[in-house]
Write a protein that holds these residues in place. Structure first.
Motif, PDB file in Angstrom:
ATOM      1  N   TYR A   1      31.567 -35.630 -16.931  1.00  0.00           N
ATOM      2  CA  TYR A   1      32.024 -36.027 -18.261  1.00  0.00           C
ATOM      3  C   TYR A   1      30.853 -36.613 -19.041  1.00  0.00           C
ATOM      4  N   ALA A   2      30.923 -36.512 -20.355  1.00  0.00           N
ATOM      5  CA  ALA A   2      29.909 -37.114 -21.226  1.00  0.00           C
ATOM      6  C   ALA A   2      30.615 -37.809 -22.383  1.00  0.00           C
ATOM      7  N   GLY A   3      30.147 -39.004 -22.727  1.00  0.00           N
ATOM      8  CA  GLY A   3      30.741 -39.768 -23.813  1.00  0.00           C
ATOM      9  C   GLY A   3      29.940 -41.035 -24.061  1.00  0.00           C
ATOM     10  N   ARG A   4      30.644 -42.151 -24.173  1.00  0.00           N
ATOM     11  CA  ARG A   4      30.009 -43.443 -24.457  1.00  0.00           C
ATOM     12  C   ARG A   4      30.556 -44.497 -23.495  1.00  0.00           C
ATOM     13  N   VAL A   5      29.748 -45.529 -23.233  1.00  0.00           N
ATOM     14  CA  VAL A   5      30.140 -46.635 -22.359  1.00  0.00           C
ATOM     15  C   VAL A   5      29.755 -47.950 -23.034  1.00  0.00           C
ATOM     16  N   TRP A   6      30.692 -48.891 -23.072  1.00  0.00           N
ATOM     17  CA  TRP A   6      30.433 -50.222 -23.620  1.00  0.00           C
ATOM     18  C   TRP A   6      30.050 -51.153 -22.483  1.00  0.00           C
ATOM     19  N   ARG A   7      28.979 -51.917 -22.676  1.00  0.00           N
ATOM     20  CA  ARG A   7      28.530 -52.907 -21.691  1.00  0.00           C
ATOM     21  C   ARG A   7      28.902 -54.299 -22.197  1.00  0.00           C
ATOM     22  N   PRO A   8      29.870 -54.943 -21.546  1.00  0.00           N
ATOM     23  CA  PRO A   8      30.336 -56.251 -22.024  1.00  0.00           C
ATOM     24  C   PRO A   8      29.261 -57.333 -22.061  1.00  0.00           C
ATOM     25  N   SER A   9      28.311 -57.318 -21.128  1.00  0.00           N
ATOM     26  CA  SER A   9      27.338 -58.413 -21.040  1.00  0.00           C
ATOM     27  C   SER A   9      26.444 -58.535 -22.265  1.00  0.00           C
ATOM     28  N   ASN A  10      26.218 -57.421 -22.979  1.00  0.00           N
ATOM     29  CA  ASN A  10      25.395 -57.513 -24.185  1.00  0.00           C
ATOM     30  C   ASN A  10      26.089 -56.922 -25.415  1.00  0.00           C
ATOM     31  N   ASN A  11      27.356 -56.513 -25.253  1.00  0.00           N
ATOM     32  CA  ASN A  11      28.170 -55.971 -26.348  1.00  0.00           C
ATOM     33  C   ASN A  11      27.526 -54.747 -27.010  1.00  0.00           C
ATOM     34  N   LYS A  12      26.885 -53.894 -26.210  1.00  0.00           N
ATOM     35  CA  LYS A  12      26.270 -52.676 -26.737  1.00  0.00           C
ATOM     36  C   LYS A  12      26.956 -51.447 -26.156  1.00  0.00           C
ATOM     37  N   VAL A  13      26.913 -50.358 -26.919  1.00  0.00           N
ATOM     38  CA  VAL A  13      27.486 -49.083 -26.489  1.00  0.00           C
ATOM     39  C   VAL A  13      26.341 -48.130 -26.174  1.00  0.00           C
ATOM     40  N   TYR A  14      26.454 -47.442 -25.030  1.00  0.00           N
ATOM     41  CA  TYR A  14      25.398 -46.559 -24.545  1.00  0.00           C
ATOM     42  C   TYR A  14      25.908 -45.138 -24.362  1.00  0.00           C
TER      43      TYR A  14
END
Length: 87
Positions: free
Chosen positions: A44-57
């Motif tokens: 799968y390909a999409g986006r992931v949010w990282r809670p520790s820095n509030n950024k989307v990758y």
């Protein structure tokens, strides 16, 4: 919690744990995995949010049996941080 969202898969934080066990994080209910579109081969390909820095990758996900590998990437997908989850 992984669920269909249109023609993709999205995941929301349903439970959180630390070294002492389960606890109530402020992130419960927030969307972690965003719009992961399948390629038909378990990838799968999409986006992931990282809670520790509030950024989307850039997000990559692979499913194999009861294991899910989730990656959040930068530099066009060249540098990734990975986790493996078990069902």
């Amino acid at each position: 919690k992984m669920v269909p969202c249109g023609n993709a898969v999205c995941g929301t934080i349903d439970r959180t744990f630390n070294s002492s066990g389960e606890y109530k994080s402020e992130n419960i209910g927030k969307q972690l995995v965003r719009s992961m579109v399948p390629d038909g081969k378990g990838n799968y390909a999409g986006r992931v949010w990282r809670p520790s820095n509030n950024k989307v990758y850039i997000g990559k996900m692979t499913v194999n049996g009861d294991r899910l590998k989730l990656s959040g990437c930068i530099a066009g997908g060249l540098l990734c941080s990975k986790q493996t989850w078990a069902r």
